[in-house]
Motif scaffolding. Structure first.
Motif, PDB file in Angstrom:
ATOM      1  N   HIS A   1       7.653  16.189  20.550  1.00 27.05           N
ATOM      2  CA  HIS A   1       8.550  16.018  19.422  1.00 27.05           C
ATOM      3  C   HIS A   1       9.979  15.758  19.913  1.00 27.05           C
TER       4      HIS A   1
ATOM      5  N   CYS B   1      13.746  14.182  17.828  1.00 24.52           N
ATOM      6  CA  CYS B   1      14.242  13.494  16.639  1.00 24.52           C
ATOM      7  C   CYS B   1      15.768  13.489  16.622  1.00 24.52           C
TER       8      CYS B   1
ATOM      9  N   CYS C   1      17.753  20.035  13.534  1.00 23.34           N
ATOM     10  CA  CYS C   1      16.400  20.354  14.025  1.00 23.34           C
ATOM     11  C   CYS C   1      16.460  21.521  15.007  1.00 23.34           C
TER      12      CYS C   1
ATOM     13  N   CYS D   1      14.863  20.482  18.676  1.00 23.40           N
ATOM     14  CA  CYS D   1      15.735  19.624  19.501  1.00 23.40           C
ATOM     15  C   CYS D   1      17.065  20.314  19.768  1.00 23.40           C
TER      16      CYS D   1
END
Ligand SMILES: [Zn+2]
Length: 275
Positions: free
Chosen positions: A89, A91, A96, A99
């Motif tokens: 993953h 993004c 988020c 991240c």
């Protein structure tokens, strides 16, 4: 984007191997007469837990727990021809938690969804969302005294045990024995993590990412670290936890006597004081 470092949460603890632990060193170091499935060791020949192993495992558990494992939220990290081999993953959502805590890579990324449509898709970069990674994970060194003389009597090598595993062919009954090195249950490692606290465009992280990190620790305790987890390896427990908060102003002082904001013998007894 304006990013200011507000301070650092420093988490110190021990990682206890509840079952045998196998963190492999990869397959490119087979020695003649050596073990074909050795554990990773430091320059002194003692097993340790690489920070990258801890961070990678925690990130993957958090991706699932935060609902980020979806084709349009995954990027292709390794491809094999037209097939996405490894997807993780990543993004550009500034909020988020995955991240934000574990970081984003520079460069262009193709989502799994885009890749499956067009393997030559160029992808895009997430530069607008890239800020310094909040989480730093140090290598965890073996606490030698945790491997007692009594435990040593049952070990095959100085710090580790060697298990033979058999895969039995169902038709011919032929066995395919394989050696596998493990750190014994009961071994402890000293671990240290740092969670940076930022103010991003006027919004202070506060304890948000520290809480997310503690969630990742809890998820890891109920999963496994290293290889052969489905065969009973890799159960770990975080013990003797101490969390200190260092404000960025503390770095300008000559001496610091910082009191921990939390101490606990284990995660289920850990309570954060607000700071
Ligand atoms: Zn993300």
């Amino acid at each position: 984007m304006d990013v200011i470092l507000k301070g650092k949460y420093i988490i110190k603890c021990k990682i206890k191997a509840v079952t045998g632990l196998h963190i492999g060193e990869g397959n490119n170091s087979i020695e003649i007469g050596g073990i074909d499935n050795a554990v990773v060791k430091d320059a002194e020949g003692k097993p340790y837990i690489p920070g990258s192993s801890l961070k990678g495992k925690m990130r993957s558990l958090m991706e699932f727990a935060e609902g980020k494992v979806k084709d349009d939220l995954m990027v292709v990290a390794v491809k094999k021809g037209d097939k996405p081999e490894i997807c993780i993953h990543m993004c550009d959502d500034k909020e988020c938690p995955v991240c934000g805590l574990f970081g984003r890579n520079h460069g262009k990324h193709v989502t799994k969804k885009e890749f499956l449509k067009d393997p030559k898709a160029e992808g895009r970069d997430f530069s607008d969302a890239v800020i310094p990674t909040r989480l730093i994970v140090r290598d965890a060194k073996l606490i030698e005294s945790s491997i007692t003389d009594e435990m040593k009597e049952n070990l095959d090598l100085e710090w580790t045990e060697v298990k033979f595993e058999n895969n039995i062919d169902r038709i011919t009954s032929k066995a395919n024995p394989r050696q596998s090195e493990r750190v014994p249950a009961g071994a402890e490692f000293s671990a240290e993590f740092v969670v940076n606290r930022y103010e991003v465009d006027g919004s202070d992280d506060g304890q948000l990412y520290l809480s997310k990190f503690i969630k990742a620790m809890k998820l890891l305790e109920d999963d496994y670290l290293g290889g052969q987890g489905s065969r009973g390896n890799g159960k770990v427990k975080f013990v003797d936890i101490e969390i200190v908060y260092k404000d960025s102003s503390d770095y300008e002082k000559d001496s610091n006597d910082l009191k921990p904001i939390a101490t606990a013998p284990s995660l289920d007894q850990l309570k954060l004081a607000t700071k």
